[in-house]
Scaffold this motif. Structure first.
Motif, PDB file in Angstrom:
ATOM      1  N   LYS B 298      72.813 -55.585 -49.983  1.00 58.82           N
ATOM      2  CA  LYS B 298      73.739 -56.735 -49.936  1.00 58.82           C
ATOM      3  C   LYS B 298      74.083 -57.209 -51.346  1.00 58.82           C
ATOM      4  O   LYS B 298      75.225 -57.578 -51.633  1.00 58.82           O
ATOM      5  N   GLN B 299      73.074 -57.202 -52.231  1.00 54.93           N
ATOM      6  CA  GLN B 299      73.311 -57.640 -53.608  1.00 54.93           C
ATOM      7  C   GLN B 299      74.290 -56.695 -54.312  1.00 54.93           C
ATOM      8  O   GLN B 299      75.200 -57.128 -55.012  1.00 54.93           O
ATOM      9  N   MET B 300      74.111 -55.382 -54.056  1.00 51.72           N
ATOM     10  CA  MET B 300      75.029 -54.416 -54.658  1.00 51.72           C
ATOM     11  C   MET B 300      76.447 -54.631 -54.127  1.00 51.72           C
ATOM     12  O   MET B 300      77.415 -54.641 -54.900  1.00 51.72           O
ATOM     13  N   SER B 301      76.585 -54.826 -52.809  1.00 49.78           N
ATOM     14  CA  SER B 301      77.908 -55.039 -52.215  1.00 49.78           C
ATOM     15  C   SER B 301      78.569 -56.276 -52.803  1.00 49.78           C
ATOM     16  O   SER B 301      79.756 -56.263 -53.134  1.00 49.78           O
ATOM     17  N   LYS B 302      77.771 -57.329 -52.937  1.00 55.01           N
ATOM     18  CA  LYS B 302      78.320 -58.575 -53.500  1.00 55.01           C
ATOM     19  C   LYS B 302      78.834 -58.338 -54.915  1.00 55.01           C
ATOM     20  O   LYS B 302      79.935 -58.761 -55.273  1.00 55.01           O
ATOM     21  N   MET B 303      78.063 -57.621 -55.710  1.00 58.16           N
ATOM     22  CA  MET B 303      78.497 -57.380 -57.095  1.00 58.16           C
ATOM     23  C   MET B 303      79.766 -56.526 -57.114  1.00 58.16           C
ATOM     24  O   MET B 303      80.681 -56.780 -57.905  1.00 58.16           O
ATOM     25  N   GLN B 304      79.841 -55.549 -56.209  1.00 55.68           N
ATOM     26  CA  GLN B 304      81.039 -54.708 -56.149  1.00 55.68           C
ATOM     27  C   GLN B 304      82.248 -55.504 -55.635  1.00 55.68           C
ATOM     28  O   GLN B 304      83.359 -55.339 -56.137  1.00 55.68           O
ATOM     29  N   THR B 309      87.575 -58.055 -57.627  1.00 54.55           N
ATOM     30  CA  THR B 309      88.523 -59.135 -57.943  1.00 54.55           C
ATOM     31  C   THR B 309      88.928 -59.136 -59.418  1.00 54.55           C
ATOM     32  O   THR B 309      89.754 -59.928 -59.835  1.00 54.55           O
ATOM     33  N   PHE B 310      88.304 -58.246 -60.219  1.00 54.12           N
ATOM     34  CA  PHE B 310      88.647 -58.149 -61.645  1.00 54.12           C
ATOM     35  C   PHE B 310      89.962 -57.366 -61.782  1.00 54.12           C
ATOM     36  O   PHE B 310      90.335 -56.612 -60.876  1.00 54.12           O
ATOM     37  N   PRO B 311      90.681 -57.522 -62.888  1.00 57.57           N
ATOM     38  CA  PRO B 311      91.833 -56.646 -63.129  1.00 57.57           C
ATOM     39  C   PRO B 311      91.425 -55.176 -62.986  1.00 57.57           C
ATOM     40  O   PRO B 311      90.297 -54.811 -63.332  1.00 57.57           O
ATOM     41  N   ALA B 312      92.328 -54.362 -62.473  1.00 62.07           N
ATOM     42  CA  ALA B 312      92.000 -52.970 -62.147  1.00 62.07           C
ATOM     43  C   ALA B 312      91.665 -52.135 -63.382  1.00 62.07           C
ATOM     44  O   ALA B 312      91.156 -51.010 -63.268  1.00 62.07           O
ATOM     45  N   SER B 313      91.911 -52.672 -64.560  1.00 61.34           N
ATOM     46  CA  SER B 313      91.569 -51.936 -65.782  1.00 61.34           C
ATOM     47  C   SER B 313      90.055 -51.862 -65.988  1.00 61.34           C
ATOM     48  O   SER B 313      89.582 -51.074 -66.811  1.00 61.34           O
ATOM     49  N   VAL B 314      89.299 -52.686 -65.266  1.00 66.20           N
ATOM     50  CA  VAL B 314      87.826 -52.603 -65.334  1.00 66.20           C
ATOM     51  C   VAL B 314      87.354 -51.546 -64.330  1.00 66.20           C
ATOM     52  O   VAL B 314      87.584 -51.676 -63.132  1.00 66.20           O
ATOM     53  N   LYS B 315      86.733 -50.512 -64.836  1.00 63.97           N
ATOM     54  CA  LYS B 315      86.212 -49.433 -63.964  1.00 63.97           C
ATOM     55  C   LYS B 315      84.727 -49.667 -63.710  1.00 63.97           C
ATOM     56  O   LYS B 315      84.014 -50.124 -64.609  1.00 63.97           O
ATOM     57  N   SER B 371      69.399 -56.044 -58.685  1.00 60.53           N
ATOM     58  CA  SER B 371      68.235 -56.190 -57.801  1.00 60.53           C
ATOM     59  C   SER B 371      67.488 -57.504 -58.013  1.00 60.53           C
ATOM     60  O   SER B 371      66.799 -57.976 -57.115  1.00 60.53           O
ATOM     61  N   ASN B 372      67.631 -58.086 -59.186  1.00 59.95           N
ATOM     62  CA  ASN B 372      66.850 -59.275 -59.506  1.00 59.95           C
ATOM     63  C   ASN B 372      67.710 -60.534 -59.599  1.00 59.95           C
ATOM     64  O   ASN B 372      67.411 -61.441 -60.362  1.00 59.95           O
ATOM     65  N   ALA B 373      68.816 -60.569 -58.819  1.00 57.17           N
ATOM     66  CA  ALA B 373      69.668 -61.767 -58.815  1.00 57.17           C
ATOM     67  C   ALA B 373      70.038 -62.102 -57.373  1.00 57.17           C
ATOM     68  O   ALA B 373      70.280 -61.205 -56.561  1.00 57.17           O
ATOM     69  N   THR B 374      70.084 -63.375 -57.065  1.00 56.08           N
ATOM     70  CA  THR B 374      70.477 -63.795 -55.708  1.00 56.08           C
ATOM     71  C   THR B 374      71.972 -63.583 -55.520  1.00 56.08           C
ATOM     72  O   THR B 374      72.731 -63.462 -56.493  1.00 56.08           O
ATOM     73  N   LEU B 375      72.403 -63.545 -54.258  1.00 56.36           N
ATOM     74  CA  LEU B 375      73.829 -63.394 -53.960  1.00 56.36           C
ATOM     75  C   LEU B 375      74.627 -64.504 -54.650  1.00 56.36           C
ATOM     76  O   LEU B 375      75.692 -64.271 -55.226  1.00 56.36           O
ATOM     77  N   ASN B 377      73.833 -66.181 -57.374  1.00 54.18           N
ATOM     78  CA  ASN B 377      73.909 -65.967 -58.819  1.00 54.18           C
ATOM     79  C   ASN B 377      74.791 -64.773 -59.179  1.00 54.18           C
ATOM     80  O   ASN B 377      75.401 -64.754 -60.249  1.00 54.18           O
ATOM     81  N   ILE B 378      74.843 -63.785 -58.294  1.00 51.38           N
ATOM     82  CA  ILE B 378      75.741 -62.656 -58.563  1.00 51.38           C
ATOM     83  C   ILE B 378      77.188 -63.163 -58.552  1.00 51.38           C
ATOM     84  O   ILE B 378      77.970 -62.859 -59.457  1.00 51.38           O
ATOM     85  N   GLU B 379      77.522 -63.977 -57.567  1.00 44.74           N
ATOM     86  CA  GLU B 379      78.877 -64.526 -57.506  1.00 44.74           C
ATOM     87  C   GLU B 379      79.180 -65.364 -58.744  1.00 44.74           C
ATOM     88  O   GLU B 379      80.214 -65.194 -59.402  1.00 44.74           O
ATOM     89  N   LYS B 380      78.248 -66.234 -59.055  1.00 43.04           N
ATOM     90  CA  LYS B 380      78.425 -67.135 -60.197  1.00 43.04           C
ATOM     91  C   LYS B 380      78.532 -66.347 -61.509  1.00 43.04           C
ATOM     92  O   LYS B 380      79.457 -66.559 -62.317  1.00 43.04           O
ATOM     93  N   GLY B 381      77.593 -65.430 -61.698  1.00 43.22           N
ATOM     94  CA  GLY B 381      77.549 -64.659 -62.945  1.00 43.22           C
ATOM     95  C   GLY B 381      78.776 -63.787 -63.120  1.00 43.22           C
ATOM     96  O   GLY B 381      79.335 -63.692 -64.227  1.00 43.22           O
ATOM     97  N   MET B 382      79.217 -63.155 -62.038  1.00 45.60           N
ATOM     98  CA  MET B 382      80.378 -62.271 -62.146  1.00 45.60           C
ATOM     99  C   MET B 382      81.655 -63.075 -62.399  1.00 45.60           C
ATOM    100  O   MET B 382      82.551 -62.615 -63.108  1.00 45.60           O
TER     101      MET B 382
END
Lengths: 395, 395
Positions: B298-304, B309-315, B371-375, B377-382
């Motif tokens: 779930k954490q990986m999916s959230k980060m992806q 939502t980033f500009p498509a130039s970010v791979k 792996s070491n961040a909550t959903l 915090n992943i949203e917030k950090g990203m």
């Protein structure tokens, strides 16, 4: 195609001692060969209680990755503990390691290029010799007498060989049990400062003293930062926990030790460090040392009493502590050759030749460990030796 | 007089990553920089229970010196556990070590002389690069694509550079998260057999799979004994216990690993090996892996989802498991320079440049750990990253 191994393994077989220990898998053999604490000195109940305590208090942190520099509370409590040895280190000058053997490895990693010269007491700990050989050090022996390494010879060899590193076990030395005198400790500290040579002071036996007064560590006289002080909880708490520490008061050197350790095992296990820390903080170690020293002292006396019944041509050391005695048979006796018969008769030791930089010499010497044998077995085992040696012509 | 350090430390500072981790002592920072399991994945209660159990059953043996070859029951249970990876090793072909990092160190100790060539995936695990550099290996990168290392390029570089050793992380690679395909695994096994080159297969992430079917280890196709298979319990039980194992089916090589380990730390702590052994024997590991994989997935999916939502130039990579994603910003963006601002804004990562053999390149890349961040915090950090990169001109 054969695998091509690194040159550091040229001439390293690791087999001699290995074969001895294989012989010892027979539980009927009385072994004076190892360097183990007595099984009765290992307190499962205390370690269980402490493991539970530290995991309850701090489990998540202990099970997570830790710092390469070590578990911070142990750096404090071990620094405090080392103060009674005259070693006055700040927590950040102390690096917890996975047994003192790892300190030897990391110190060599930081300092030794192939061909660099190291001075070692002769004889000295065979495990250290193997580490140094794997760093392809040029090992130069320094003669010792009843009072340990001879400072004048040490200085002479420094001038002649320009060593990078010196290795000494000043207290209850392995294999001889001998202790460097106070005066010589001061001299050695002065010599390493004068020539800027690094010195490993390996001090795992110092707290196992059964007579006489404790001597301050060489490190206590070190103002140059050249003395690397290694002490271990293996002999006084548990070797299986693999917890030791090295004191390094030169920050640049400490940085190399930490980088080396990071690339070697990232960090020592947190749980083990926390157990030892809790042991130290509960203030129960000195009493435990008193109890095991009482037993070990009796075991040493018994072994010496038995040796006193041997023909006077057998020489042996009379230490004030530690876990080893060192025996010299008359010239012509070969302890290496006699080992096989000895183990067949039910008793084992380590032939002294393995403690010398030049293998194949000093075949008339042997190391005897008394910490892991009962009084009864010491009497029995030593009688077997006497019988064997006399049947071989000892007078 | 300055201390003269060994040449292996020339050019090793260890400082870049260290400085990053210093920044992270601030608990307010959301860190995607480490490679830690989630704190919630660490089971203090289970480990306490197992510690108590093994000490009650076998305390004296665990607290005494152990075998360099490892705790015999763990050699059995870990060999059994590795079978589900397609690695069919006998207990005596498995060496428990103090974390996989120690396996890397011991393998280099056995094989690498200064100047010997090693091939490594590009990019690859920075901790491995540091170990290899301390053995003064000549590191030659091998290009990778979405499916991992490219076998044809690997073979070409073997022919050109005659390496002693190859280092690959075939499953959910660190830092990219990429996985080598089945076909390529077979090809790699054939290539190392053909040229007689030793290969380290470092496989700590394989059990953290959130999609797709498990692939057999390269080692499962190895008939030459050239593949050294490293697996660790750090990511699936606890990194703080420092328990991993290396499978080596060449007995001569195994002997060198054991001698090297003996001189490095005598043996890994028995208690830790026994805890992991008990964990395996209770049959609770697969269920634990299932539970943590559900969270990590779930954490990986959230980060992806956030990266989408980033500009498509970010791979960025789209792994089926592991603990890392790898991002490439458009050329001209400098993740190394941006790190300071990012941490000031409250979020951290590791600049990708540190995962390359040539430092100072690939400044537009970064490794993100989820792996070491909550959903939350992943949203917030990203979101902080997105804001930062857009303010820097990302389109």
């Amino acid at each position: 195609m054969e695998i091509q191994f690194a040159k550091r393994f040229d001439g390293i077989s690791g087999s001699a001692i290995r074969d001895i220990f294989k012989l010892l898998t027979n539980p009927a053999i009385i072994s004076f060969a190892g360097g183990n604490p007595a099984n009765t000195a290992l307190e499962s109940d205390v370690i269980s209680r402490l493991a539970l305590k530290v995991l309850a208090q701090n489990g998540t942190q202990l099970l997570q990755y830790g710092q390469t520099e070590g578990y911070a509370p142990l750096r404090e409590s071990a620094a405090e503990f080392f103060r009674h040895n005259g070693v006055d280190a700040k927590p950040e000058e102390l690096l917890p390691v996975t047994g003192s053997q790892q300190a030897l490895d990391l110190i060599c990693k930081a300092l030794i290029d192939p061909g660099d010269t190291m001075l070692v007491e002769s004889p000295t700990f065979l495990g250290a010799l193997q580490t140094f050989k794997l760093y392809q050090a040029n090992l130069v022996p320094v003669e010792t007498d009843e009072d340990g390494v001879i400072p004048e010879l040490l200085e002479e060899k420094i001038k002649r060989h320009h060593p990078k590193l010196i290795y000494l076990i000043p207290t209850f030395q392995n294999p001889t049990g001998r202790t460097l005198t106070l005066e010589r400790r001061k001299q050695v500290a002065q010599i390493v400062a004068k020539y800027g040579v690094m010195l490993i002071e390996d001090d795992p036996y110092r707290d196992l003293r059964y007579a006489g007064e404790p001597l301050p560590a060489i490190k206590s006289f070190d103002e140059s930062g050249r003395v690397l002080y290694c002490n271990s909880f293996s002999k006084i708490i548990s070797p299986g926990l693999r917890t030791a520490a090295v004191v390094c008061t030169d920050p640049t050197m400490m940085r190399k030790l930490v980088i080396g350790k990071q690339s070697t095992d990232v960090h020592s296990p947190n749980l083990n460090q926390a157990i030892v820390d809790a042991y130290l903080r509960e203030g129960i170690l000195m009493e435990h040392i008193r109890i095991i020293s009482e037993s070990y002292g009796k075991q040493m006396s018994k072994m010496q009493q038995m040796l006193a019944t041997f023909p006077a041509s057998v020489k042996y050391t009379r230490p004030d502590g530690g876990i080893f005695l060192w025996c010299e048979l008359p010239e012509g006796f070969n302890a290496t050759d006699l080992l096989k018969t000895a183990t067949q008769m039910g008793v084992a030791y380590i032939p002294g030749t393995h403690f010398y930089t030049q293998p194949g010499t000093h075949h008339n010497t042997m190391r005897l460990n008394f910490s892991n044998a009962t009084l009864e077995n010491i009497e029995k085992g030593m009688n077997i030796f006497k019988e064997l040696f006399i049947s071989e012509g000892l007078r």
